[in-house]
Design an enzyme around this catalytic site. Structure first.
Site, PDB file in Angstrom:
ATOM      1  CB  SER A  95      31.997  22.879  45.196  1.00  0.00           C
ATOM      2  OG  SER A  95      33.462  23.222  44.672  1.00  0.00           O
TER       3      SER A  95
HETATM    4  N1  SAH Z   1      33.581  27.496  44.533  1.00  0.00           N
HETATM    5  C1  SAH Z   1      33.597  26.720  42.708  1.00  0.00           C
HETATM    6  C2  SAH Z   1      34.679  25.887  42.682  1.00  0.00           C
HETATM    7  C3  SAH Z   1      35.569  25.443  41.741  1.00  0.00           C
HETATM    8  S1  SAH Z   1      37.019  24.865  41.887  1.00  0.00           S
HETATM    9  C4  SAH Z   1      32.526  25.706  42.151  1.00  0.00           C
HETATM   10  O1  SAH Z   1      31.732  25.342  42.965  1.00  0.00           O
HETATM   11  O2  SAH Z   1      32.680  25.876  40.592  1.00  0.00           O
HETATM   12  C5  SAH Z   1      38.081  25.639  42.377  1.00  0.00           C
HETATM   13  C6  SAH Z   1      38.342  26.920  41.080  1.00  0.00           C
HETATM   14  O3  SAH Z   1      39.296  27.756  42.808  1.00  0.00           O
HETATM   15  C7  SAH Z   1      38.625  26.843  40.189  1.00  0.00           C
HETATM   16  O4  SAH Z   1      37.915  27.513  39.012  1.00  0.00           O
HETATM   17  C8  SAH Z   1      40.304  26.950  40.057  1.00  0.00           C
HETATM   18  O5  SAH Z   1      40.624  27.634  39.118  1.00  0.00           O
HETATM   19  C9  SAH Z   1      39.512  28.093  41.667  1.00  0.00           C
HETATM   20  N2  SAH Z   1      41.423  28.160  42.355  1.00  0.00           N
HETATM   21  C10 SAH Z   1      42.457  27.188  42.666  1.00  0.00           C
HETATM   22  N3  SAH Z   1      43.650  28.309  42.906  1.00  0.00           N
HETATM   23  C11 SAH Z   1      42.895  29.498  43.504  1.00  0.00           C
HETATM   24  C12 SAH Z   1      44.350  30.566  43.073  1.00  0.00           C
HETATM   25  N4  SAH Z   1      44.809  31.041  43.928  1.00  0.00           N
HETATM   26  N5  SAH Z   1      43.126  32.284  43.109  1.00  0.00           N
HETATM   27  C13 SAH Z   1      41.567  31.596  42.515  1.00  0.00           C
HETATM   28  N6  SAH Z   1      41.113  31.003  42.185  1.00  0.00           N
HETATM   29  C14 SAH Z   1      41.951  30.049  42.484  1.00  0.00           C
END
Ligand code: SAH
Length: 220
Positions: free
Chosen positions: A70
């Protein structure tokens, strides 16, 4: 400390980091503790080495598997919104991704539970937490849409991928008075929402427009 903490030190200097913090301030982030934690948390170790030089730009970056780390402003904003409810002991994060948001939270609350549906991302995040000696993070590989009922209720929940609406199962895992910050919407239009659990249900506040990857079902 392992050598990877020091990699790319030229491009990730204290001055570069300071510029990012000043930018977050200019954009309206007011919580000094959040700014301080972000100043002291190296973002470059949460991205691939090839992208380390861009780690202190205020932008989302690819982390593989079609996912992104993010944007720093969004991390700061969501953290600030979450903590307005008061000090928190336990927070659930849905979507560990790179682990950057998790690391920030870990320095602000007693314990962070974080769930990720893609195992390869989770493993990388785990290594980074070890490197940074963050010991109050509990990672789970699963579909986080249903939360983590065995550890509920939580003081706070932060969701970093967008469901289409507010998942009732997550609201139910909040303590009364606790709050959840999440993006909701489809791929083209999303809004940041803060949900506060009340005795009889919940209250919601619609905040700014945002762009997140979608919350998906199942695990990989
Ligand atoms: N906070 C993280 C954001 C990553 S993007 C950062 O700053 O790096 C969002 C993440 O949510 C991805 O890694 C994706 O695989 C995960 N995600 C999407 N749907 C999900 C679910 N149902 N359960 C767990 N993780 C999920």
């Amino acid at each position: 400390m392992s050598s990877s903490v020091h990699r790319g030190i030229g491009m990730t200097s204290q001055r570069t980091r300071e510029r990012l913090i000043q930018r977050l301030r200019d954009e309206g982030i007011q919580n000094q503790t959040v700014l301080e934690v972000m100043r002291n948390t190296p973002r470059h170790i949460f991205v691939d080495e090839a992208l380390a030089s861009r780690a202190y730009e205020d932008t989302a970056l690819p982390i593989g598997q079609g996912q992104t780390i993010s944007q720093p402003f969004i991390v700061a904003r969501m953290t600030e919104l979450l903590l307005e409810a008061g000090p928190m002991e336990t927070v659930l994060e849905v979507g560990t991704g790179s682990g950057y948001q998790t690391a920030i939270l870990s320095k602000l609350v007693k314990r962070v539970y974080s769930v990720e549906r893609i195992q390869s991302l989770q493993l990388l995040a785990r290594k980074r937490f070890q490197e940074l000696q963050l010991r109050n993070i509990r990672l789970h590989h699963r579909d986080g849409g249903m939360g983590l009922p065995e550890y509920a209720p939580f003081d706070g929940i932060l969701v970093t991928a967008a469901p289409e609406g507010i998942p009732r199962s997550l609201v139910d895992q909040l303590k009364v008075g606790g709050c959840m910050v999440l993006p909701i919407g489809n791929r083209s239009e999303q809004v940041l929402v803060r949900v506060t659990r009340t005795k009889s249900g919940y209250q919601k506040e619609l905040l700014e427009q945002v762009i997140f990857v979608p919350l998906l079902g199942g695990t990989l």
